[in-house]
Scaffold this motif. Sequence first.
Motif, PDB file in Angstrom:
ATOM      1  N   TYR A   1       4.972  -2.935  -7.942  1.00  0.00           N
ATOM      2  CA  TYR A   1       5.884  -3.978  -7.487  1.00  0.00           C
ATOM      3  C   TYR A   1       7.313  -3.466  -7.390  1.00  0.00           C
ATOM      4  O   TYR A   1       8.025  -3.772  -6.435  1.00  0.00           O
ATOM      5  N   GLU A   2       7.713  -2.666  -8.380  1.00  0.00           N
ATOM      6  CA  GLU A   2       9.085  -2.133  -8.344  1.00  0.00           C
ATOM      7  C   GLU A   2       9.311  -1.283  -7.102  1.00  0.00           C
ATOM      8  O   GLU A   2      10.297  -1.468  -6.378  1.00  0.00           O
ATOM      9  N   THR A   3       8.384  -0.358  -6.870  1.00  0.00           N
ATOM     10  CA  THR A   3       8.521   0.494  -5.690  1.00  0.00           C
ATOM     11  C   THR A   3       8.489  -0.345  -4.428  1.00  0.00           C
ATOM     12  O   THR A   3       9.231  -0.101  -3.466  1.00  0.00           O
ATOM     13  N   TYR A   4       7.630  -1.342  -4.457  1.00  0.00           N
ATOM     14  CA  TYR A   4       7.530  -2.242  -3.301  1.00  0.00           C
ATOM     15  C   TYR A   4       8.880  -2.896  -3.001  1.00  0.00           C
ATOM     16  O   TYR A   4       9.296  -2.987  -1.846  1.00  0.00           O
ATOM     17  N   GLN A   5       9.567  -3.306  -4.053  1.00  0.00           N
ATOM     18  CA  GLN A   5      10.879  -3.932  -3.837  1.00  0.00           C
ATOM     19  C   GLN A   5      11.859  -2.976  -3.170  1.00  0.00           C
ATOM     20  O   GLN A   5      12.625  -3.357  -2.293  1.00  0.00           O
TER      21      GLN A   5
ATOM     22  N   LEU B   1       0.835  -1.200   0.000  1.00  0.00           N
ATOM     23  CA  LEU B   1       0.000   0.000   0.000  1.00  0.00           C
ATOM     24  C   LEU B   1       0.873   1.255   0.000  1.00  0.00           C
ATOM     25  O   LEU B   1       0.596   2.220  -0.719  1.00  0.00           O
ATOM     26  N   LEU B   2       1.936   1.210   0.779  1.00  0.00           N
ATOM     27  CA  LEU B   2       2.883   2.322   0.801  1.00  0.00           C
ATOM     28  C   LEU B   2       3.441   2.577  -0.592  1.00  0.00           C
ATOM     29  O   LEU B   2       3.506   3.718  -1.046  1.00  0.00           O
ATOM     30  N   ALA B   3       3.824   1.500  -1.245  1.00  0.00           N
ATOM     31  CA  ALA B   3       4.392   1.615  -2.578  1.00  0.00           C
ATOM     32  C   ALA B   3       3.415   2.317  -3.502  1.00  0.00           C
ATOM     33  O   ALA B   3       3.780   3.238  -4.239  1.00  0.00           O
ATOM     34  N   LEU B   4       2.169   1.904  -3.445  1.00  0.00           N
ATOM     35  CA  LEU B   4       1.163   2.516  -4.305  1.00  0.00           C
ATOM     36  C   LEU B   4       0.989   3.992  -3.958  1.00  0.00           C
ATOM     37  O   LEU B   4       0.947   4.852  -4.842  1.00  0.00           O
ATOM     38  N   ALA B   5       0.959   4.282  -2.666  1.00  0.00           N
ATOM     39  CA  ALA B   5       0.761   5.674  -2.242  1.00  0.00           C
ATOM     40  C   ALA B   5       1.906   6.556  -2.726  1.00  0.00           C
ATOM     41  O   ALA B   5       1.677   7.669  -3.198  1.00  0.00           O
ATOM     42  N   PHE B   6       3.136   6.033  -2.643  1.00  0.00           N
ATOM     43  CA  PHE B   6       4.275   6.796  -3.139  1.00  0.00           C
ATOM     44  C   PHE B   6       4.115   7.104  -4.616  1.00  0.00           C
ATOM     45  O   PHE B   6       4.305   8.230  -5.064  1.00  0.00           O
TER      46      PHE B   6
ATOM     47  N   CYS C   1      11.086  -2.749   0.482  1.00  0.00           N
ATOM     48  CA  CYS C   1      11.568  -3.922   1.200  1.00  0.00           C
ATOM     49  C   CYS C   1      13.070  -3.813   1.448  1.00  0.00           C
ATOM     50  O   CYS C   1      13.565  -4.181   2.516  1.00  0.00           O
ATOM     51  N   GLU C   2      13.764  -3.304   0.452  1.00  0.00           N
ATOM     52  CA  GLU C   2      15.205  -3.133   0.606  1.00  0.00           C
ATOM     53  C   GLU C   2      15.498  -2.217   1.786  1.00  0.00           C
ATOM     54  O   GLU C   2      16.317  -2.526   2.652  1.00  0.00           O
ATOM     55  N   GLN C   3      14.787  -1.087   1.806  1.00  0.00           N
ATOM     56  CA  GLN C   3      14.984  -0.133   2.911  1.00  0.00           C
ATOM     57  C   GLN C   3      14.657  -0.750   4.258  1.00  0.00           C
ATOM     58  O   GLN C   3      15.309  -0.485   5.257  1.00  0.00           O
TER      59      GLN C   3
ATOM     60  N   ASP D   1      -0.397  13.311 -12.555  1.00  0.00           N
ATOM     61  CA  ASP D   1      -1.784  13.105 -12.968  1.00  0.00           C
ATOM     62  C   ASP D   1      -2.731  13.353 -11.794  1.00  0.00           C
ATOM     63  O   ASP D   1      -2.395  13.088 -10.648  1.00  0.00           O
ATOM     64  N   SER D   2      -3.896  13.870 -12.102  1.00  0.00           N
ATOM     65  CA  SER D   2      -4.840  14.150 -11.012  1.00  0.00           C
ATOM     66  C   SER D   2      -5.551  12.873 -10.572  1.00  0.00           C
ATOM     67  O   SER D   2      -5.952  12.750  -9.417  1.00  0.00           O
ATOM     68  N   ALA D   3      -5.708  11.937 -11.487  1.00  0.00           N
ATOM     69  CA  ALA D   3      -6.296  10.643 -11.115  1.00  0.00           C
ATOM     70  C   ALA D   3      -5.355   9.551 -11.588  1.00  0.00           C
ATOM     71  O   ALA D   3      -5.599   8.883 -12.584  1.00  0.00           O
ATOM     72  N   PRO D   4      -4.239   9.369 -10.857  1.00  0.00           N
ATOM     73  CA  PRO D   4      -3.184   8.486 -11.337  1.00  0.00           C
ATOM     74  C   PRO D   4      -3.617   7.021 -11.341  1.00  0.00           C
ATOM     75  O   PRO D   4      -4.341   6.584 -10.452  1.00  0.00           O
ATOM     76  N   GLU D   5      -3.162   6.339 -12.366  1.00  0.00           N
ATOM     77  CA  GLU D   5      -3.420   4.899 -12.440  1.00  0.00           C
ATOM     78  C   GLU D   5      -2.060   4.216 -12.468  1.00  0.00           C
ATOM     79  O   GLU D   5      -1.285   4.404 -13.400  1.00  0.00           O
ATOM     80  N   ILE D   6      -1.804   3.443 -11.443  1.00  0.00           N
ATOM     81  CA  ILE D   6      -0.486   2.842 -11.331  1.00  0.00           C
ATOM     82  C   ILE D   6      -0.565   1.367 -11.693  1.00  0.00           C
ATOM     83  O   ILE D   6      -1.275   0.607 -11.039  1.00  0.00           O
ATOM     84  N   PRO D   7       0.149   0.933 -12.726  1.00  0.00           N
ATOM     85  CA  PRO D   7       0.137  -0.490 -13.099  1.00  0.00           C
ATOM     86  C   PRO D   7       0.758  -1.343 -11.999  1.00  0.00           C
ATOM     87  O   PRO D   7       1.652  -0.892 -11.284  1.00  0.00           O
TER      88      PRO D   7
END
Length: 402
Positions: free
Chosen positions: A332-336, A309-314, A339-341, A321-327
């Motif tokens: 997943y990339e941000t999530y990784q 959820l954090l990854a998506l929020a970031f 996790c590293e941090q 974009d005002s209504a961002p759509e994140i694939p």
Amino acid sequence: MSSSPDYFGEDTAIFANKELLQVSHLPDGDQIIGREEELKNLGSALRPALNGNTPSNVFLYGKTGTGKSLCSKFISRQMMQRAADNGIRAGFAYVDCLQDSTETQAVQSAGHQLNDPDQTEITIPQSGLSTAAYYKRLWDIIENHYDVAIIILDEVDKLESDHILMQLSRAVESGKLEDSKLGVIGISNKIRYKDDLNERIKSSLCERDYVFPPYDANQLREILYSRDDAFVDDVLDQPVIPHVAALAAQEHGDARQAIDILRYAGEIAEEHGDETVREEHVSLAQEKEEQNRIAELISKAPTHTRYVLLALAFRVQQSTDSAPEIPNKDVYETYQHICEQENSDPLKQRRVRDLLNELEFLGIIKQDRRGRGRGKGGYTVNHLVDEPELVLRACKEDPSPT
DNA sequence: CCTCCACAGGAATTTGCGGGGT
DNA sequence: ACCCCGCAAATTCCTGTGGAGG
């Protein structure tokens, strides 16, 4: 906290009895507003229990905060007391199927609540037993220590299997219970839930069903006024309660939400050192309520769900974009990275997809399928329902208790 | 209109945990 | 003390799918 030398603060100028604003607060009978009809219905369904006979099973429908849980707990408690006057041993268990979503957990929770280890010499471990073993202990407890038991299954639609409904509804006829009686109150947010049940369960568990309508602004106002003793006299600006009621009525007619907002408004006024609660505190309170709702949802979720959820929020926050759509892939990339941090091994993509699905189910995010094409494949995009800042703050808030 | 690819998500399998039975 | 069981979470393996590019 602040640098104030007096850690307890001044005598509070705002709250007189804050407990009245806890959602869990169970009011006395005449303080349940706008649900007289529903209480009467429930009462007549449970009436047989007062004499140790089998109560009717009930299904309740209605959106969150329409008083379903409140009324069923309230009526069950009354039933227990009245039954005790008649020399009947009665008890009830309240199972929140959102928390205990598997059959085993739900049975465990019910057993745990009905059990009094000092008296029964039966223990109900948190986990480790087979489902059948949990059932066995539950039946033992009811059979030996109660004449009548009521099991309230809140949010039954969140249960992964309806096997437990089958078991409970058949407890008597299958000989699991011989002398004792069992009643079930099922509570669901989905009106259609019943249609998905098989005929057997439907006929035995849905003997009666009642729909709890949302509260309208007038009822919400009354509910709030009925609890305004929580505040010191005259600190509430006159328009505050109507304003909160109107806000909540606009959204879902959710009483829980209304009460939370009112409480937060008071707390915010208190923190600001203001002497009265004014409308300006209300909009701040509404924001806080939103944040807390998310925090509560994710606090029950495992660590990695929170990272996702954090990854998506970031991603949403960074997007212009005002209504961002994140694939999913970007999430997943941000999530990784997260996790590293956090020094934690990332889960595999497949699992993260499932976690995102769960988040959608919780209503924190929305998902959509997006176009595909040669060499591109198809993908799912994610939106946040709430503001990314709120989500980020909510995620940081609780450093996982349990 | 057909193709083709990257991703979705179902199914099978493994891992880890907590707690029985002997 | 040991092994074993059932469950949930996570992983591995796999098939299905939609629509832009050909």
